[in-house]
Design a protein around this motif. Structure first.
Motif, short mmCIF file in Angstrom:
data_model
loop_
_atom_site.label_atom_id
_atom_site.label_comp_id
_atom_site.label_asym_id
_atom_site.label_seq_id
_atom_site.Cartn_x
_atom_site.Cartn_y
_atom_site.Cartn_z
N GLY A 1 -27.18 -7.43 2.06
CA GLY A 1 -27.28 -8.81 1.65
C GLY A 1 -26.33 -9.69 2.45
O GLY A 1 -25.49 -9.18 3.19
N PHE A 2 -26.52 -10.98 2.31
CA PHE A 2 -25.69 -11.91 3.07
C PHE A 2 -24.95 -12.88 2.15
O PHE A 2 -25.42 -13.19 1.06
N VAL A 3 -23.82 -13.33 2.65
CA VAL A 3 -23.15 -14.47 2.04
C VAL A 3 -23.21 -15.60 3.05
O VAL A 3 -22.82 -15.43 4.21
N LEU A 4 -23.75 -16.72 2.62
CA LEU A 4 -23.81 -17.89 3.49
C LEU A 4 -22.74 -18.88 3.07
O LEU A 4 -22.35 -18.92 1.91
N SER A 5 -22.28 -19.66 4.00
CA SER A 5 -21.39 -20.74 3.61
C SER A 5 -21.73 -21.97 4.43
O SER A 5 -22.47 -21.90 5.41
N ASN A 6 -21.19 -23.11 3.98
CA ASN A 6 -21.48 -24.36 4.67
C ASN A 6 -22.98 -24.62 4.75
O ASN A 6 -23.50 -25.00 5.80
N THR A 7 -23.65 -24.41 3.66
CA THR A 7 -25.09 -24.69 3.67
C THR A 7 -25.32 -26.19 3.64
O THR A 7 -24.44 -26.98 3.27
N PHE B 1 -35.03 -11.74 1.39
CA PHE B 1 -33.87 -10.88 1.59
C PHE B 1 -32.71 -11.39 0.72
O PHE B 1 -32.49 -12.60 0.64
N PRO B 2 -31.98 -10.47 0.08
CA PRO B 2 -30.94 -10.89 -0.86
C PRO B 2 -29.82 -11.68 -0.18
O PRO B 2 -29.30 -11.25 0.85
N PHE B 3 -29.47 -12.79 -0.76
CA PHE B 3 -28.33 -13.54 -0.26
C PHE B 3 -27.82 -14.48 -1.34
O PHE B 3 -28.54 -14.79 -2.29
N VAL B 4 -26.57 -14.86 -1.18
CA VAL B 4 -25.98 -15.90 -2.03
C VAL B 4 -25.32 -16.91 -1.10
O VAL B 4 -25.04 -16.60 0.05
N ALA B 5 -25.09 -18.10 -1.61
CA ALA B 5 -24.56 -19.14 -0.73
C ALA B 5 -23.39 -19.87 -1.36
O ALA B 5 -23.38 -20.13 -2.57
N PHE B 6 -22.41 -20.15 -0.54
CA PHE B 6 -21.34 -21.08 -0.92
C PHE B 6 -21.82 -22.46 -0.49
O PHE B 6 -21.74 -22.82 0.67
N GLY B 7 -22.37 -23.20 -1.44
CA GLY B 7 -22.92 -24.51 -1.14
C GLY B 7 -24.38 -24.61 -1.56
O GLY B 7 -25.07 -23.61 -1.65
N VAL C 1 -23.79 -8.52 -5.63
CA VAL C 1 -23.89 -7.14 -6.08
C VAL C 1 -24.98 -7.02 -7.15
O VAL C 1 -25.86 -6.16 -7.07
N ASN C 2 -24.93 -7.91 -8.12
CA ASN C 2 -25.95 -7.87 -9.17
C ASN C 2 -27.34 -8.13 -8.61
O ASN C 2 -28.32 -7.55 -9.06
N LEU C 3 -27.40 -9.00 -7.64
CA LEU C 3 -28.70 -9.34 -7.04
C LEU C 3 -29.33 -8.12 -6.37
O LEU C 3 -30.50 -7.81 -6.60
N VAL C 4 -28.58 -7.42 -5.55
CA VAL C 4 -29.15 -6.28 -4.84
C VAL C 4 -29.44 -5.13 -5.80
O VAL C 4 -30.29 -4.28 -5.52
N LYS C 5 -28.75 -5.11 -6.93
CA LYS C 5 -29.03 -4.07 -7.91
C LYS C 5 -30.20 -4.44 -8.81
O LYS C 5 -30.58 -3.67 -9.68
N GLY C 6 -30.71 -5.64 -8.61
CA GLY C 6 -31.83 -6.08 -9.42
C GLY C 6 -31.44 -6.43 -10.84
O GLY C 6 -32.27 -6.50 -11.73
#
Lengths: 342, 342
Positions: free
Chosen positions: A123-129, A144-150, A311-316
């Motif tokens: 998975g990815f962590v994005l920032s400055n979206t 694809f699993p990801f979360v974003a700061f922003g 973590v929760n996201l990729v674990k479904g």
DNA sequence: ATTATAATCGAAAACGTTTTAGTTGTCAAG
DNA sequence: CTTGACAACTAAAACGTTTTCGATTATAAT
């Protein structure tokens, strides 16, 4: 070379599957066997081979984090702590962080595509979206699993954590108003920036709530670059006395430094003749002259929340996509504490 | 799910081994077959599964980099660029960077041990090494590949890159002397720091070469903490006029900020009444008041060299352990350009 | 025609783990 | 005495590659 599951099996005269199940606490293995297996594993110094496990489970227990190198004269004052918070939270869940700064958006997109296809990260962590963020778009497209700061487009449903820039600036403006300031300027960002929009909105809202007029020339939209901020501040300070702001809020500590120096160079003493507020609470903010009042982002919490979300996201284990808005804190220092001498 | 080597084989009606060999340019596969395989791979969007390849080759193509979170009031001004340089160099060689900040030396050592045994990374990059560095000791003991930014015990043979602190400080002192300064103080580090020793040595050498006396009270050994540097600078500036230094070199920009503020608070104008030089050329150094003269470390080159060294090391293409000493550059700004008015 | 040589390919093992689908043996219920 | 249930274990497949070794064919040399 190193000790594998096979060695333990041979040592105890049982099968590798029994060993594997014992180590993973399967119910269909005798507790006595479990005890023996674990004891021998301990004794031989066994550590599961991550790569083999990953191949089997088709996961990597790795999260990718990419950021774009800043312009030469910029710097990211919070990258350090952000990385730390993320890495520590990841480690707590058995994950690690893969970092790959990219020099351009296109290079970054390519790297994402590459990593998704080779299965290099889970998975990815994005920032400055930003609005219409191509990374968000792509990853949503590929599911694809990801979360974003922003945040980004409101109709894009993805998990994010953000710091409430609107609320932050409101607090700062109210603080300035409480000190008697009435002519307050804002060193904002170009319209393209969503974060900039949120923060500017806080300025406009709180000014209006206080019944204070906002002259158009008090809003300077500049890039997050020192020289631009310096020039803009000089222009603000050169306004005729009746229009000249007695306080300036800058959307970054970097820009605030431009304001401080512009004030000095205009013969004013910031903190006495001009109130200045920044954003980010960079580590050096407290060492500036005067020490800079700034809005501190709870960056460690942002990192920690992002990673646990991922973590929760990729674990479904995530039904809905969480949206978490954290509150910044105003750190008051000398650059803004002297009441305005109207 | 994703397209594997098997799919290509099925598509072309050949074996998986043929496909693998074609993709890896083995000599015993017809060039026509190679062409077809590569064409189909392209068409189907094939990307080799990294984990499978790693398991087979028992490597991970990952390098670990750990650093210790700084004290609260400290900050690492060059972490950003260092990480970038390393990550980019790593990517050029098909490697990636695993980052895991650790809060203590013991935690860091544990993580190293864990990663070595589970084979999670192929090598490590260390930074901020010191004499009797336990990390260096451990990794040498385990014969695990690593490179270090910084030196350690002379009888420990390992590959390192370092910046010549001695030469750097010498340049800075010579610059100060050339401006007429004769009473120059040094804000140094505790004796335990090897880096601190090297830099202080540069101070002592160049003072002696110039035939200038060094009064013991001109050398302040303090931790790399703002408050300590501030206090030490105040003490230096409170010395009787005949002994009071007209220039101060600090071993860090953070400490130099303490000096600048101490000067202001002592009623002196740094850059006019006191010359100040820092070390690191932090991004904000040019925005300080006055802009700070500082020694810039070629941090990007350090990162790039370290990673290429590590790549060669894990490939076994390194006969001797390289020791690379890079030269810092003195960036002259207003804090030191005004000649001393003796 | 026979043999040697080279060119090209395929079968299969291997990396270390997890997991499915049995297999054995024991014991109690019918 | 049979049947079923259960506990405890094993064999083997699987994950997707790479690589060794052997097999096949074609070509050249004898």
């Amino acid at each position: 070379m190193s000790v594998t599951i096979k060695d333990i099996a041979a040592e105890l005269g049982i099968s590798v599957s029994a060993v594997s199940k014992a180590l993973n606490n399967y119910p269909d293995v005798a507790s006595e066997t479990k005890r023996q297996v674990k004891e021998t594993a301990q004794r031989l110094g066994y550590r599961a081979n991550i790569t083999a496990r990953n191949l089997r489970a088709s996961e990597t227990r790795l999260f990718g984090y990419s950021w774009q190198p800043n312009f030469p004269d910029q710097f990211d004052p919070i990258l350090d702590r952000f990385l730390q918070a993320m890495a520590e939270a990841a480690a707590r869940h058995g994950y690690h962080l893969l970092t790959f700064p990219n020099s351009s958006v296109d290079a970054e997109l390519d790297t994402y595509a590459e990593m998704v296809r080779t299965g290099q990260v889970d998975g990815f962590v994005l920032s400055n979206t930003n609005l219409d963020d191509r990374r968000v778009h792509r990853l949503l497209e590929n599911e694809f699993p990801f979360v974003a700061f922003g945040r980004s487009n409101v109709d894009w449903d993805f998990p994010w954590v953000d710091v409430d820039g609107t609320a932050g600036v409101r607090i700062a403006i109210q603080h300035l108003i409480a000190q008697g300031h009435r002519r307050i300027a804002c060193l904002a960002w170009p319209e393209a920036s969503l974060t900039g929009q949120f923060r500017l909105q806080g300025y406009l809202e709180s000014m209006e709530e206080a019944g204070l007029p906002v002259e158009p020339e008090w809003i300077e939209r500049r890039e997050n670059v020192y020289a631009d901020a310096y020039a803009a501040a000089l222009r603000l300070l050169a306004l005729p006395a009746a229009h000249r702001p007695s306080a300036i809020i800058a959307l970054t500590d970097l820009m605030a430094m431009g304001v401080l120096n512009a004030a000095w160079d205009a013969g004013l003493e910031p903190g006495r003749d001009l109130a200045v507020v920044g954003f980010d609470d960079a580590p050096m903010a407290r060492f500036l002259r005067p020490p800079l009042t700034s809005l501190r982002q709870p960056i460690a919490e942002v990192g920690e929340r992002l990673v646990t979300m991922l973590v929760n996201l990729v674990k479904g284990q995530l039904s809905a996509k969480p949206h978490i808005l954290l509150q910044p804190e105003l750190i008051v220092r000398a650059s803004s504490i002297v009441p305005c001498s109207e």
